[in-house]
Scaffold this motif. Structure first.
Motif, short mmCIF file in Angstrom:
data_model
loop_
_atom_site.label_atom_id
_atom_site.label_comp_id
_atom_site.label_asym_id
_atom_site.label_seq_id
_atom_site.Cartn_x
_atom_site.Cartn_y
_atom_site.Cartn_z
N GLY A 79 0.82 -1.20 0.00
CA GLY A 79 0.00 0.00 0.00
C GLY A 79 0.86 1.26 0.00
N ALA A 80 0.21 2.39 0.26
CA ALA A 80 0.91 3.67 0.26
C ALA A 80 1.81 3.77 1.49
N GLU B 278 1.88 16.18 -0.35
CA GLU B 278 1.43 15.91 -1.72
C GLU B 278 1.30 14.41 -2.02
N ALA C 47 1.11 11.72 0.46
CA ALA C 47 0.37 10.90 1.42
C ALA C 47 -1.01 10.55 0.88
N GLY C 48 -1.34 9.28 0.95
CA GLY C 48 -2.64 8.82 0.46
C GLY C 48 -2.72 8.64 -1.03
N ARG C 49 -1.60 8.80 -1.74
CA ARG C 49 -1.57 8.60 -3.20
C ARG C 49 -0.53 7.52 -3.53
N PRO C 50 -0.93 6.25 -3.47
CA PRO C 50 0.05 5.16 -3.65
C PRO C 50 0.72 5.16 -5.01
N SER D 87 3.43 5.48 4.79
CA SER D 87 2.97 6.36 5.87
C SER D 87 3.78 7.65 5.84
N PRO D 88 3.32 8.72 6.50
CA PRO D 88 4.11 9.96 6.54
C PRO D 88 5.53 9.75 7.07
#
Length: 702
Positions: A285-286, A318, A320-323, A288-289
């Protein structure tokens, strides 16, 4: 009354020079307060005041907003900011001094493991799974970092010998080449062996590891390429069968597949592979910060650089949350490194490069702008050649041999800019995210989507034509040739064809013209013969009793032979261009009307039970028995207008079914079920009784 600003100390400093210019611009605008400017810019008064303080260089967006609010020329000030910031983009493809800690669009390789950060926990999990299971499948969306994980993470962490395969259009050949190197045996012989029995891959791997300690790690990256329509069904099945055999206990091999998550459903088509991968799946997955910060900062630390905190925060915000944004972020960091100030990778350089969403497009556009019109057209054709249409994901990249590329200088320039990668004599996009990130390329794909499919089919057909010794039966003809001539008539597309593709099209045109001339001559002869026979008809009536040869009488209806056991029509597969093109075969999948070989039933007037089948649609050939080798006679579609036809008799069996009996060979026709699946359904005259014969019925074509 606003408080006066602090005098600027060192006007040699770029930040002070920019601040002095901003102050003069504000004075020309009437010295508005920073509070009033904040209303116009959506930046705080403190931020705008800091921009003109001279203590540090403001960001480009703040500078542009300040200038716009004061009525200045934004374009002029943007150029001034880039010059003072030392962030004027270097020429694309021109080497920059130093070793970049970022790889750009391309995935991390095994040699890049020292710069691969942010996936430590996932790498440990993957290593643990591989040590416990023979097969592990890594799933994840495009751009999430699967390739970097298995290359710079897994392969660099495992002590065992590791082999990496990226399947192309012939995955079994790719596997045979790698195993042949390990086992020190001829690759050609191994390929033939695996095509006949894929399970022999296990024996070859065990042989290769006899002199090695430990086990072999086989990593298949971009496994979704195996499901491409360009991969023959038989080769796909053989390749997957070989992988399954390598996963067996005692094989001495561990297999890792990295595949895009949108192809997960394709695994159900291969039950053995599906069973082997149970409890052996890892979803990526994406980041983490915290992982993103590590991936940004730690590579720079390794080469003695520092990353501004503001840049780290911007990247995290920009991405984070965009795998799927990791390749874009990596390229943006690469461009920011190229614009660094001393030993610091700055937010200003990152913004000047275009950020996550604009860096790739900025790099590509920079190259495009420097080309003349002819080179721009060559760039368009080059990139479109490296793009394949995918039914699941829309578009994807594909490898192209360098021998099919005419613009070597352009390729080198794109490789230097990290937009393309080269490997083993082939070229491909550094990452398929380039298609999404560069609007111009995306527009080219949308405009030429239909032509892309046609060009891909042409490239595959030309390769088959060459492999079969320039067999004329594999050339284009009819409507496909007409369509190809239309889109290749454009000089731009004509120049995009490889030399082999141009020869294929030219030879197809010449061959069809020759066939047209032959047909015209035959029509002329028939008209002449009809005129002569009309005059001789009275004589033919008198001498008819002495005639020993009767003309064929062909019924007009189109029929097919249906195998009653499978319900499939027995027909020549349209589009198959192999050595056995024209064999009558049972189709293994339903298809639309037009791909079946249509037949006429032709009977002898004196022997109504005997007939032959005559194809009259696309092939216009007779079904005849023509030996290929000793004792290897099969029904084939022959171009001969006369010759050793296979005379058949339809022997009723039951319920409208018939068994076809070969008069010349005194055998019933049967369906040969053994052998490779490609030839399953071959008709042979091998049965001695109706019980063993293949049963058919005449079925109207759909």
């Amino acid at each position: 009354m606003p408080r006066p600003e602090r005098p600027l100390d060192n006007l040699d400093d770029p930040a002070a020079q920019l601040a002095a210019g901003l102050r003069r611009l504000r004075e020309k605008a009437g010295n508005p307060s920073y509070r009033s400017l904040a209303v116009l810019t959506n930046f705080s008064a403190a931020t705008l005041a800091a921009a003109a303080s001279g203590r540090k260089l403001p960001t480009l967006p703040v500078t542009c907003a300040y200038v716009r609010a004061c009525g200045g020329d934004v374009a002029e000030w943007e150029g001034r900011w880039r010059e003072l910031a030392g962030s004027r983009p270097p020429e694309p493809g021109v080497p920059v001094e130093g070793v970049s800690p970022y790889v750009g669009l391309a995935p991390f390789q095994t040699d890049d493991a020292d710069h691969f950060f942010g996936r430590g926990l996932l790498v440990d999990d993957l290593v643990r799974r591989v040590s416990q299971r023979r097969l592990v499948v890594v799933f994840g969306p495009s751009g999430v970092g699967k390739s970097s994980l298995v290359r710079a993470g897994l392969m660099a962490s495992m002590p065992e010998p590791a082999v990496l395969i990226v399947p192309g259009e012939h995955p079994l050949t790719d596997l045979a080449l790698q195993l042949a190197v390990l086992a020190r045996i001829p690759a050609g012989a191994l390929l033939d062996d695996l095509a006949g029995d894929p399970s022999h891959a296990e024996l070859v791997a065990r042989q290769a590891m006899l002199a090695e300690s430990g086990e072999l790690l086989l990593v298949v990256d971009q496994f979704e390429n195996v499901f491409s329509a360009s991969v023959p069904d038989a080769e796909r099945a053989a390749f997957i069968g070989a992988l399954v055999s390598l996963c067996r206990e005692g094989s001495g091999t561990r297999v890792v597949l990295a595949v895009r998550a949108d192809h997960y459903s394709r695994f159900v088509e291969f039950p053995d592979l599906l069973a082997a991968m149970q409890d052996g799946q890892l979803l990526v997955g994406a980041m983490s910060p915290a992982e993103l910060r590590e991936a940004v900062v730690r590579p720079a630390d390794r080469v003695g650089l520092r990353v501004e905190g503001a840049l780290v925060s911007a990247i995290v915000a920009e991405v984070a949350g965009r795998p799927g944004a990791l390749p874009l972020a990596s390229h943006a960091l690469l461009e920011a490194w190229r614009r660094r100030r001393g030993t610091t990778v700055t937010l200003g350089g990152y913004q000047a490069a275009g950020g996550v969403d604009g860096a790739v497009a900025a790099t590509a556009e920079g190259i495009y702008r420097d080309l003349d019109d002819e080179q721009r057209l060559a760039l368009r054709r080059l990139l479109l050649r490296m793009i394949d249409l995918d039914d699941l994901a829309g578009v994807r990249g594909r490898r192209v041999p360098r021998s099919q590329i005419n613009a070597a200088d352009l390729v080198d320039r794109l490789v230097d800019a990290r937009l393309l990668t080269t490997d083993h004599g082939s070229v491909e996009l550094a990452h398929e995210s380039l298609i999404r990130a560069w609007p111009r390329l995306r527009r080219w794909v949308d405009e030429d989507r239909a032509t892309l499919r046609a060009h891909r089919h042409l490239a595959d057909s030309a390769v088959v034509w060459e492999e079969l010794g320039y067999d004329q039966d594999t050339l284009y003809r009819g409507s496909r040739l007409a369509l190809t001539r239309r889109w290749t008539a454009s000089p731009s597309w004509r120049s995009a064809l490889s030399p082999l593709e141009r020869r294929f099209v030219d030879e197809s045109v010449r061959h069809e013209a020759a066939e047209t001339r032959r047909r015209d001559r035959r029509r002329s002869v028939r008209r002449w013969a009809s005129t002569v026979l009309a005059g001789l008809l009275p004589l033919a009536t008198v001498a008819g009793a002495a005639s020993m040869v009767d003309p064929l009488v062909c019924e007009r209806e189109a029929v097919g032979l249906a195998d009653v056991r499978t319900g499939l029509l027995v027909a020549a597969e349209d589009g198959y261009q192999g050595l056995d093109a024209g064999l009558l075969r049972a189709r293994t999948r339903p298809d639309t009307y037009g791909t079946w070989e249509q037949f006429q039933r032709c009977r002898l007037p004196r022997l109504p039970d005997n007939f032959l089948l005559r194809g009259f649609a696309a092939h216009r050939r007779f079904v005849s028995a023509r030996p290929r080798q000793a004792e290897d006679t099969v029904l084939r579609l022959s171009q001969a207008s006369k010759g050793p036809y296979e005379w058949l008799r339809a022997v009723p069996v039951a319920d409208g079914q018939v068994a076809l009996y070969s008069i010349g060979r005194s055998r019933y026709l049967s369906i040969r079920r053994e052998g490779p699946s490609r030839y399953t359904g071959m008709l042979q005259a091998s049965a001695t009784s109706t019980g063993d014969a293949g049963r058919f019925r005449f079925t109207a074509l759909p």
